[in-house]
Enzyme design. Structure first.
Site, PDB file in Angstrom:
ATOM      1  N   ASP A  11       4.185 -11.987   3.559  1.00 21.63           N
ATOM      2  CA  ASP A  11       3.399 -12.431   4.728  1.00 21.63           C
ATOM      3  C   ASP A  11       4.229 -13.099   5.840  1.00 21.63           C
ATOM      4  O   ASP A  11       3.821 -14.137   6.382  1.00 21.63           O
ATOM      5  CB  ASP A  11       2.277 -13.386   4.285  1.00 21.63           C
ATOM      6  CG  ASP A  11       1.244 -12.707   3.395  1.00 21.63           C
ATOM      7  OD1 ASP A  11       1.406 -11.515   3.092  1.00 21.63           O
ATOM      8  OD2 ASP A  11       0.278 -13.382   2.995  1.00 21.63           O
ATOM      9  N   LYS A 109      -2.947  -6.640   2.087  1.00 22.46           N
ATOM     10  CA  LYS A 109      -3.865  -7.289   1.134  1.00 22.46           C
ATOM     11  C   LYS A 109      -4.897  -8.128   1.862  1.00 22.46           C
ATOM     12  O   LYS A 109      -4.689  -8.514   3.015  1.00 22.46           O
ATOM     13  CB  LYS A 109      -3.064  -8.136   0.148  1.00 22.46           C
ATOM     14  CG  LYS A 109      -2.257  -9.213   0.844  1.00 22.46           C
ATOM     15  CD  LYS A 109      -1.423  -9.994  -0.143  1.00 22.46           C
ATOM     16  CE  LYS A 109      -0.693 -11.098   0.553  1.00 22.46           C
ATOM     17  NZ  LYS A 109      -1.565 -12.085   1.229  1.00 22.46           N
ATOM     18  N   CYS A 154       0.194 -17.655  -0.861  1.00 20.64           N
ATOM     19  CA  CYS A 154       0.477 -16.250  -1.203  1.00 20.64           C
ATOM     20  C   CYS A 154       1.756 -16.077  -2.009  1.00 20.64           C
ATOM     21  O   CYS A 154       1.822 -15.202  -2.877  1.00 20.64           O
ATOM     22  CB  CYS A 154       0.470 -15.415   0.065  1.00 20.64           C
ATOM     23  SG  CYS A 154      -1.214 -15.321   0.741  1.00 20.64           S
TER      24      CYS A 154
HETATM   25  C1  VGL Z   1      -2.141 -17.119   3.230  1.00 22.30           C
HETATM   26  C2  VGL Z   1      -3.934 -18.500   3.530  1.00 22.30           C
HETATM   27  C3  VGL Z   1      -4.720 -17.443   3.891  1.00 22.30           C
HETATM   28  C4  VGL Z   1      -0.690 -16.986   2.860  1.00 22.30           C
HETATM   29  C5  VGL Z   1      -2.913 -16.042   3.583  1.00 22.30           C
HETATM   30  O1  VGL Z   1      -0.043 -15.994   3.271  1.00 22.30           O
HETATM   31  O2  VGL Z   1      -0.176 -17.881   2.149  1.00 22.30           O
HETATM   32  N1  VGL Z   1      -2.657 -18.346   3.187  1.00 22.30           N
HETATM   33  N2  VGL Z   1      -4.200 -16.207   3.925  1.00 22.30           N
END
Ligand code: VGL
Ligand code: ZN
Length: 207
Positions: A11, A109, A154
């Protein structure tokens, strides 16, 4: 790195960097290090948080709710987040400084409206799979090194699930940044340790 290893870069997207909708403090500062680390791995997998505009994890999808409140969903408690990483928006794009031309798989995802997915392997209903385990296994990968954003969400969930799916998993700590919501960072490290996830510095990999 040996052919049975892979790097998972989680991410590293505009919305998790400074100026983004859910900015992780210092998120973008890991980018040069991640680029450097990636050169040590033949197999690099990237993930992208990739939500529909009305995703269930967004506070805006629940009347009267504010970001960072927690609600109960059929699959368990869910933190409500600011609207982030909406499919095909600039916020959902990978950080422009990411320079990993040989990355050959991107796992998207959180694509189902009614289920969140911190993990790159298994969605929050703990049943729906992303397919990453089969992909890695078909390449003969046994050892996964993990970096990215955010350490306590994540990255941590992906590392725990990597262990649950039978991979060795090691987090490259200085190539991650956390959100740290109400002690979530310390709680995540405690869970990671208990599940046998390793923790190293990038220098240990020669980066
Ligand atoms: C994430 C919160 C919501 C992350 C993704 O990548 O850690 N955190 N969506
Ligand atoms: Zn998300």
């Amino acid at each position: 790195m040996q052919p049975h290893t892979a790097l998972l870069a989680v991410d590293i997207q505009n919305d998790f960097c400074s100026g983004g909708a859910l900015a992780v403090p210092g998120g973008e500062t890991i980018v040069p290090l991640v680029n450097q680390l990636a050169r040590h791995f033949e197999t690099v997998v990237l993930t992208q948080d990739w939500h529909p505009a009305d995703h269930i994890s967004f506070a805006a999808s629940h009347a009267g709710k504010q970001p960072f409140e927690i609600i109960d969903l059929p699959y368990g408690p869910q933190v409500l987040w600011p609207t982030h990483c909406v499919q095909e928006t600039d916020g959902a794009a990978l950080h422009p400084g990411l320079d990993i031309p040989h990355a050959r798989m991107i796992i998207r995802k959180g694509i189902h409206r009614t289920v969140d997915s911190y993990s790159a392997f298994l969605e929050a209903d703990r049943t729906s799979r992303t397919g990453l385990d089969g992909y890695l296994r078909s390449l003969g990968v046994t050892d996964l090194y993990i970096c990215g954003l955010a350490t306590d969400f994540c990255v941590a969930w992906s590392a725990e699930d990597a262990r649950a799916f039978g991979f060795n998993a090691t987090i490259i700590e200085d190539a991650c940044r956390g959100i740290d919501l109400d002690g979530s960072l310390a709680a995540a490290w405690a869970r990671l340790k208990a599940s046998g996830v390793g923790r190293i510095a990038s220098t240990a990999l020669g980066a």
